[in-house]
Design a protein around this motif. Structure first.
Motif, PDB file in Angstrom:
ATOM      1  N   SER A  69       0.842  -1.194   0.000  1.00 27.19           N
ATOM      2  CA  SER A  69       0.000   0.000   0.000  1.00 27.19           C
ATOM      3  C   SER A  69       0.880   1.247   0.000  1.00 27.19           C
ATOM      4  O   SER A  69       2.029   1.211   0.449  1.00 27.19           O
ATOM      5  CB  SER A  69      -0.923   0.012   1.216  1.00 27.19           C
ATOM      6  N   ASP A  72      -1.394   8.204  -2.153  1.00 28.31           N
ATOM      7  CA  ASP A  72      -1.283   9.003  -3.375  1.00 28.31           C
ATOM      8  C   ASP A  72      -1.113  10.478  -3.000  1.00 28.31           C
ATOM      9  O   ASP A  72      -1.013  10.821  -1.818  1.00 28.31           O
ATOM     10  CB  ASP A  72      -2.479   8.772  -4.309  1.00 28.31           C
ATOM     11  N   ASN A  76      -4.832   9.526  -0.105  1.00 28.60           N
ATOM     12  CA  ASN A  76      -5.650   8.319  -0.143  1.00 28.60           C
ATOM     13  C   ASN A  76      -4.753   7.089  -0.226  1.00 28.60           C
ATOM     14  O   ASN A  76      -3.742   7.094  -0.921  1.00 28.60           O
ATOM     15  CB  ASN A  76      -6.590   8.331  -1.359  1.00 28.60           C
ATOM     16  N   LYS A  78      -3.676   3.638  -1.555  1.00 28.82           N
ATOM     17  CA  LYS A  78      -3.821   2.845  -2.773  1.00 28.82           C
ATOM     18  C   LYS A  78      -3.134   1.501  -2.556  1.00 28.82           C
ATOM     19  O   LYS A  78      -2.142   1.406  -1.832  1.00 28.82           O
ATOM     20  CB  LYS A  78      -3.170   3.556  -3.972  1.00 28.82           C
ATOM     21  N   SER A  80      -1.581  -2.142  -4.376  1.00 33.66           N
ATOM     22  CA  SER A  80      -1.068  -2.781  -5.586  1.00 33.66           C
ATOM     23  C   SER A  80      -0.745  -4.232  -5.267  1.00 33.66           C
ATOM     24  O   SER A  80      -0.088  -4.515  -4.254  1.00 33.66           O
ATOM     25  CB  SER A  80       0.210  -2.104  -6.067  1.00 33.66           C
TER      26      SER A  80
END
Length: 128
Positions: A69, A72, A76, A78, A80
């Motif tokens: 994680s 951004d 927030n 994000k 992957s």
């Protein structure tokens, strides 16, 4: 003029899924947690995946791949995937093997609990 190679048929292009062995590293029975187990997989004897999760969501049980994680620019979080299957066949095979291993681990845990309960009811001291 150069000769063109004949196009390979779709059947010839389709690669087989390597052997996949899965083990459940830990069953997770914390109340309120939607993560039910953690698993590891060995793919073709060449690659190992750790941190696979069996998750119980509102839509049902599913297999979640390991993720990283990051935040951004707006703060927030994000996520992957660190690992994912490339083909639908490989994804299906991996998911099936993880869920089978999970069901087997649950059954073994329930059998062990039943044995311990039976021993307790009989008043027999477990031996070490």
């Amino acid at each position: 003029m150069a000769d063109k190679k004949p196009a390979a048929s779709k059947a010839a292009q389709k690669k087989s899924v390597p052997s996949i062995q899965v083990r459940i590293d830990r069953l997770n029975d914390y109340e309120g947690s939607n993560i039910k187990a953690f698993a590891s997989a060995n793919i073709g004897g060449a690659f190992a995946i750790h941190g696979i999760r069996v998750v119980d969501s509102q839509k049902g049980m599913f297999v979640a791949m390991p993720q990283s994680s990051h935040k951004d620019g707006n703060g927030n979080t994000k996520y992957s995937d660190i690992f994912h299957a490339v083909t639908a066949e490989a994804r299906s095979e991996l998911n099936e093997k993880v869920m089978d291993a999970y069901e087997q681990a649950l059954a073994e845990q329930q059998d062990k609990a039943a044995e311990e309960s039976e021993i307790e009811e009989q008043g027999i001291e477990p031996t070490m």
